[in-house]
Design an enzyme around this catalytic site. Structure first.
Site, PDB file in Angstrom:
ATOM      1  N   ALA A  50      46.154  46.981  38.120  1.00 16.21           N
ATOM      2  CA  ALA A  50      44.768  47.070  37.687  1.00 16.21           C
ATOM      3  C   ALA A  50      44.691  48.076  36.546  1.00 16.21           C
ATOM      4  O   ALA A  50      45.449  49.037  36.513  1.00 16.21           O
ATOM      5  CB  ALA A  50      43.882  47.504  38.850  1.00 16.21           C
ATOM      6  N   THR A  51      43.777  47.856  35.621  1.00 14.36           N
ATOM      7  CA  THR A  51      43.843  48.638  34.396  1.00 14.36           C
ATOM      8  C   THR A  51      42.709  49.648  34.241  1.00 14.36           C
ATOM      9  O   THR A  51      42.833  50.761  34.699  1.00 14.36           O
ATOM     10  CB  THR A  51      43.929  47.707  33.178  1.00 14.36           C
ATOM     11  OG1 THR A  51      42.958  46.663  33.308  1.00 14.36           O
ATOM     12  CG2 THR A  51      45.294  47.070  33.086  1.00 14.36           C
ATOM     13  N   THR A  52      41.568  49.316  33.646  1.00 17.62           N
ATOM     14  CA  THR A  52      40.614  50.339  33.216  1.00 17.62           C
ATOM     15  C   THR A  52      39.347  50.364  34.060  1.00 17.62           C
ATOM     16  O   THR A  52      38.679  49.338  34.221  1.00 17.62           O
ATOM     17  CB  THR A  52      40.236  50.122  31.738  1.00 17.62           C
ATOM     18  OG1 THR A  52      41.434  50.065  30.959  1.00 17.62           O
ATOM     19  CG2 THR A  52      39.365  51.259  31.225  1.00 17.62           C
ATOM     20  N   LYS A  83      38.008  45.650  41.077  1.00 22.44           N
ATOM     21  CA  LYS A  83      38.538  47.007  41.032  1.00 22.44           C
ATOM     22  C   LYS A  83      37.525  48.050  41.488  1.00 22.44           C
ATOM     23  O   LYS A  83      37.860  49.232  41.574  1.00 22.44           O
ATOM     24  CB  LYS A  83      38.989  47.347  39.606  1.00 22.44           C
ATOM     25  CG  LYS A  83      39.971  46.361  39.009  1.00 22.44           C
ATOM     26  CD  LYS A  83      40.309  46.721  37.580  1.00 22.44           C
ATOM     27  CE  LYS A  83      41.147  45.630  36.944  1.00 22.44           C
ATOM     28  NZ  LYS A  83      41.452  45.943  35.534  1.00 22.44           N
TER      29      LYS A  83
END
Length: 271
Positions: A50-52, A83
């Site tokens: 998962a990123t931002t 997320k």
């Protein structure tokens, strides 16, 4: 009468119970040597990441948001990953890092707070919840050496203080409170740059949402791991408001309207 198959445990922490009686389900930091004995050193593994994600304060509380992309190396592993999670009635958590362990930590954190409230008859304080999450991040430290990093961003509405609060963590479980805003993940720096430029205290709810979405949009513009709004598939960031009234999900219709306004403004500047 104590049932024979239930262990003798009097604490109010579900996480401590699992760590003590089922350590294979919740690794503790003091088990690092055991983990390395059982898992050969082959370097970091490649898993969906998962990123931002980000959070920023406004007049009534905190807005927390995250893009929907998960990456695996140079591939897009998922375009619709969640997320941002509601933890209880006054707190939420966003995750960046190895997607699987991140999501499991969010679920365990939800259970931990429910378990505590049922046994104690009252919820943990906002500070207590933040401390509990720090313990879980610390317990994941052995897996960091296998590349399974879990980096949460926790927000809660402190009913005693009457304000929203933002907490970030390092990989050792260290907890740090942010006064206004923060972003983590591969596009975190780009998102923070946008918030640093446009943030001001006392934002309205609508302006705070616009800034959160603009920050994610700019992060996606510069960071390949961050997903921007997908107008064709109808995929937009997950966003939640955390206030004294509880957790409110921002609908896709509202997100679409904000992005339409943002795109129109950008096109007008470029012509």
């Amino acid at each position: 009468m104590k049932l024979p198959y239930l262990p003798d445990y009097d604490g109010s922490s579900f996480f401590d119970f699992v760590s003590t009686h089922h350590p294979e389900l919740a690794l503790r930091s003091h088990g690092m040597a055991t983990v390395h004995d059982q898992m050969p050193t082959v370097g970091p593994v490649t898993v969906p990441s998962a990123t931002t994600v980000l959070a920023l304060k406004y007049q009534q509380g905190v807005v927390i948001a995250g893009d929907r992309r998960a990456t695996e190396g140079f591939q897009i592993a998922d375009r619709r990953i969640e997320k941002v999670f509601k933890i209880d009635d006054w707190s939420a958590m966003a995750i960046a890092g190895a997607a699987g362990p991140c999501i499991e930590m969010a679920k365990l954190f939800q259970t931990e707070l429910e378990h505590y409230e049922k046994l104690e008859g009252m919820p943990l304080s906002c500070e207590g919840k933040a401390n509990k999450l720090g313990q879980m991040v610390k317990a994941n430290l052995p897996m960091v050496f296998q590349g399974l990093v879990v980096m949460p961003l926790y927000v809660g509405y402190d009913l005693k203080r009457g304000e929203g609060r933002i907490f970030k963590y390092d990989i050792t479980g260290g907890k740090y409170e942010e006064s206004d805003y923060h972003a983590i993940g591969s596009g975190g720096k780009d998102a923070r740059n946008t918030m640093r430029e446009h943030f001001r205290r006392g934002l309205s709810e609508q302006d705070a949402l616009k800034l959160a979405l603009l920050s994610l949009y700019n992060a996606a513009d510069d960071d390949v791991g961050t997903g921007g709004p997908d107008l064709i598939r109808g995929i937009y960031p997950t966003s939640k408001f955390v206030t004294a009234h509880g957790i409110t999900d921002v609908s896709d219709d509202i997100l679409r309207a904000v992005y339409d306004e943002m795109m129109t403004a950008r096109r007008s500047r470029e012509t």
